[in-house]
Design an enzyme around this catalytic site. Sequence first.
Site, PDB file in Angstrom:
ATOM      1  N   ASP A  34     -22.311  25.625 -12.142  1.00 29.60           N
ATOM      2  CA  ASP A  34     -22.242  25.214 -12.062  1.00 29.60           C
ATOM      3  C   ASP A  34     -20.461  23.882 -12.894  1.00 29.60           C
ATOM      4  OD1 ASP A  34     -22.477  22.905  -9.835  1.00 29.60           O
ATOM      5  OD2 ASP A  34     -23.940  21.850 -10.573  1.00 29.60           O
ATOM      6  N   SER A 122     -30.664  31.489 -10.521  1.00 37.40           N
ATOM      7  CA  SER A 122     -31.678  30.809 -10.399  1.00 37.40           C
ATOM      8  C   SER A 122     -32.080  31.571 -12.573  1.00 37.40           C
ATOM      9  CB  SER A 122     -32.589  31.739 -10.126  1.00 37.40           C
ATOM     10  OG  SER A 122     -32.499  30.485  -8.778  1.00 37.40           O
TER      11      SER A 122
END
Length: 173
Positions: A34, A122
């Site tokens: 991100d 994840s």
Amino acid sequence: MARIELVLGDITEQHVDVVVNAANSSLLGGGGVDGAIHRKGGPDVLAACRKLRAGHYGRGLGTGQAVATTAGRLPATWVVHTVGPVWSAAEDRSALLADCHRNSLRVAADLGARTVAFPAISTGIYRWPVESAARVALTTVAATDLPEIATVRFVLFDRATYDVFDVVASEVV
Ligand code: ADP
């Protein structure tokens, strides 16, 4: 079925139609993938995310959901942001991890994308064991048949993660 590729590398450098971001629900940036996407994509990506928060996603993006923005200065055309589940030893959240992959591909197909790059969603800050995450990611992508999508590339950031994906891919794809 889309052709599935594994590469060792940085997702921000991929020349594909869509790069998938392992975002958090705020959509306003974070660490890992991100942070790299926002840093290299530049202010247009953040501005588009802020617009989403000001509109339909006022409460943020739910785990397993996916939404597209411009890719700004990245070589890709779009970023599809999805929120992976945080790993839990007490609760099986695999269905949510599968949703991330399925919904990201559906959003990509709706944009007309033919090539899509995923990180190992994840497995970083959200601590999901790589082998388990690879199994969910690869089986879900292999089972999602969208004629628009020709190639799905998993971009693995380090050799250990790449090697685990490679072994799992030889079993499930
Ligand atoms: P999450 O919060 O979903 O765990 P992270 O971004 O923390 O997401 O990590 C997901 C995976 O992406 C990890 O395996 C991490 O090593 C990897 N990663 C971090 N930066 C990059 C990058 N620039 N390109 C590809 N993969 C990356």
